[in-house]
Write a protein that holds these residues in place. Structure first.
Motif, short mmCIF file in Angstrom:
data_model
loop_
_atom_site.label_atom_id
_atom_site.label_comp_id
_atom_site.label_asym_id
_atom_site.label_seq_id
_atom_site.Cartn_x
_atom_site.Cartn_y
_atom_site.Cartn_z
N SER A 121 162.15 4.10 55.65
CA SER A 121 161.30 4.79 54.68
C SER A 121 161.72 4.51 53.23
CB SER A 121 161.30 6.29 54.95
OG SER A 121 162.62 6.74 55.13
N THR A 166 146.34 8.39 59.56
CA THR A 166 146.65 9.52 58.68
C THR A 166 147.90 9.29 57.83
OG1 THR A 166 147.83 10.56 60.52
CG2 THR A 166 145.54 11.21 60.16
N HIS A 167 148.89 8.59 58.40
CA HIS A 167 150.13 8.38 57.64
C HIS A 167 149.88 7.49 56.42
CE1 HIS A 167 152.05 10.44 60.86
NE2 HIS A 167 151.96 9.45 61.73
N GLY A 192 168.16 5.82 56.26
CA GLY A 192 166.85 5.62 56.89
C GLY A 192 166.93 5.78 58.40
N LEU A 235 153.30 14.56 62.21
CA LEU A 235 152.42 15.33 61.32
C LEU A 235 151.55 14.36 60.51
CD1 LEU A 235 155.07 17.90 60.06
CD2 LEU A 235 153.09 18.43 61.50
N ASP A 236 150.28 14.71 60.35
CA ASP A 236 149.35 13.81 59.65
C ASP A 236 149.86 13.39 58.28
OD1 ASP A 236 147.61 13.85 61.72
OD2 ASP A 236 146.12 15.15 60.78
N GLU A 237 150.47 14.33 57.58
CA GLU A 237 150.86 14.05 56.20
C GLU A 237 152.15 13.24 56.10
OE1 GLU A 237 151.30 17.60 53.80
OE2 GLU A 237 151.73 16.40 52.00
N TYR A 238 152.87 13.10 57.22
CA TYR A 238 154.17 12.43 57.16
C TYR A 238 153.99 10.95 56.78
CZ TYR A 238 158.92 11.06 58.28
OH TYR A 238 160.21 10.58 58.20
N SER A 239 154.84 10.49 55.87
CA SER A 239 154.80 9.08 55.46
C SER A 239 156.21 8.73 54.96
CB SER A 239 153.80 8.87 54.32
OG SER A 239 154.28 9.48 53.14
N SER A 240 156.38 7.49 54.57
CA SER A 240 157.66 7.07 53.99
C SER A 240 158.03 7.93 52.78
CB SER A 240 157.58 5.61 53.52
OG SER A 240 157.31 4.77 54.58
N LEU A 241 157.01 8.33 52.03
CA LEU A 241 157.28 9.11 50.81
C LEU A 241 157.78 10.51 51.15
CD1 LEU A 241 154.31 8.12 48.48
CD2 LEU A 241 156.56 7.08 48.72
N ALA A 295 159.42 11.21 53.91
CA ALA A 295 160.79 10.97 54.40
C ALA A 295 161.75 10.87 53.22
CB ALA A 295 160.82 9.69 55.22
N LEU A 296 161.33 10.15 52.19
CA LEU A 296 162.16 10.00 51.00
C LEU A 296 162.40 11.35 50.32
CD1 LEU A 296 163.38 7.64 49.27
CD2 LEU A 296 161.27 7.73 47.94
N SER A 319 148.00 9.40 53.74
CA SER A 319 148.94 10.23 52.99
C SER A 319 149.78 9.39 52.04
CB SER A 319 149.84 10.97 53.98
OG SER A 319 150.87 11.64 53.32
N LEU A 320 150.21 8.22 52.52
CA LEU A 320 151.01 7.32 51.68
C LEU A 320 150.25 6.93 50.42
CD1 LEU A 320 153.72 5.68 51.71
CD2 LEU A 320 152.40 3.80 52.65
N PHE A 342 150.82 7.70 46.23
CA PHE A 342 150.87 6.72 45.14
C PHE A 342 149.73 6.93 44.14
CE2 PHE A 342 153.77 4.41 47.97
CZ PHE A 342 154.69 3.91 47.06
N LYS A 398 147.79 8.51 49.01
CA LYS A 398 147.65 9.68 48.15
C LYS A 398 148.93 9.90 47.34
CE LYS A 398 145.43 14.10 48.19
NZ LYS A 398 145.02 15.26 48.92
N SER A 437 159.16 2.68 50.70
CA SER A 437 158.76 3.37 49.46
C SER A 437 159.05 2.48 48.25
CB SER A 437 159.53 4.68 49.31
OG SER A 437 159.25 5.54 50.39
#
Lengths: 76, 182
Positions: free
Chosen positions: B98, B130-131, A56, A31-37, A39-40, B134-135, B139, B137, B102
């Motif tokens: 992750s 994109t990831h 993790g 998903l485009d919005e997925y990131s480490s944050l 996941a956290l 988003s990351l 922050f 954003k 983070s």
């Protein structure tokens, strides 16, 4: 622990992704919005809602939302 | 520039890059799965050592190695183009998970805003990454516009202000605090 409730809880961690995009078979890493944050946030939600501490590696190992559901279920 | 201390977190520590890190940096920077969106380094270990010596002596950048708590190197991150009250963040690559990634963002940005006392970070990210969009954003980044690089590839540019970072980072801190050390 119900799959539909789990899917809704996962969807709630996304701010901009429409909840309808998140189903049992969604490969959430893509998903485009997925990131480490995100996941956290999911790990934090799982701790709050199911009293399960994900690692993790658990997040990395799950491809779909249902995979993650099964990992959480196995730890309850 | 060199920061002689260690930025210590719950899951990772950040320390300044040393010449001995050259081979690791080349390995991680030239791994296309990890560093897809940052330029590969077409240099050998000796040339990378020389670059690190130059970086350590400059006045406008800091370059950190990310280590897990067993002191294994898992990535790099850097703040550079430090000019008056702003700078850029980049050279970010990591094989960490992750949680580690983070926390790296929090340790690094806390250092930038609270120790270097900068007011904002200039950010630019390729539009198809994109990831990382988003990351950023997450922050606190606000996008100001879109442009094309020299090869015609579109990217977004914007800023993370200290104020926005402080607002957005609280949730990240809370989530990290909640995660138990295994």
């Amino acid at each position: 622990m119900e799959l539909n409730e789990f899917i809704k809880n996962v969807a709630d961690q996304f701010d901009e992704t429409d909840a309808s995009e998140i189903t049992a078979t969604t490969a959430f890493h893509n998903l485009d919005e997925y990131s480490s944050l995100i996941a956290l946030s999911i790990m934090s939600m799982v701790d709050d809602e199911y009293d399960v501490q994900l690692k993790g590696d658990d997040m990395r190992g799950a491809v779909t939302v249902e995979d993650l559901f099964n990992i959480v279920k196995s730890k309850i | 520039m060199v920061y002689n201390g260690i930025l210590e977190g719950k899951f990772v520590n950040l320390r300044s890059v040393k010449e001995e890190d050259s081979a690791f940096i080349l390995e991680i920077r030239n791994n296309p799965e990890i560093s897809r969106y940052i330029p590969q380094l077409n240099v050998n270990v000796e040339q990378q050592c020389a670059w690190i010596r130059k970086q350590r002596a400059d006045n406008d950048s800091l370059y950190f190695i990310i280590e897990d708590k067993s002191k294994q190197r898992i990535g790099t991150v850097s703040v550079y183009n430090i000019i008056q009250n702003h700078a850029e963040v980049g050279r970010s690559c990591s094989i960490g998970d992750s949680i580690q990634n983070s926390e790296t963002g929090i340790l690094h940005d806390d250092f930038i805003f609270n120790v270097l006392c900068l007011d904002y970070l200039d950010v630019w990210v390729y539009k198809d990454n994109t990831h990382v969009l988003s990351l950023n954003k997450g922050f606190g980044c606000e996008w100001d516009g879109e442009a094309l690089d020299k090869d015609g590839i579109p990217y977004l540019y914007g800023k993370i202000t200290k104020q926005n970072y402080l607002l957005k980072s609280q949730k990240i801190r809370n989530n990290i605090n909640k995660i138990k050390i295994h």
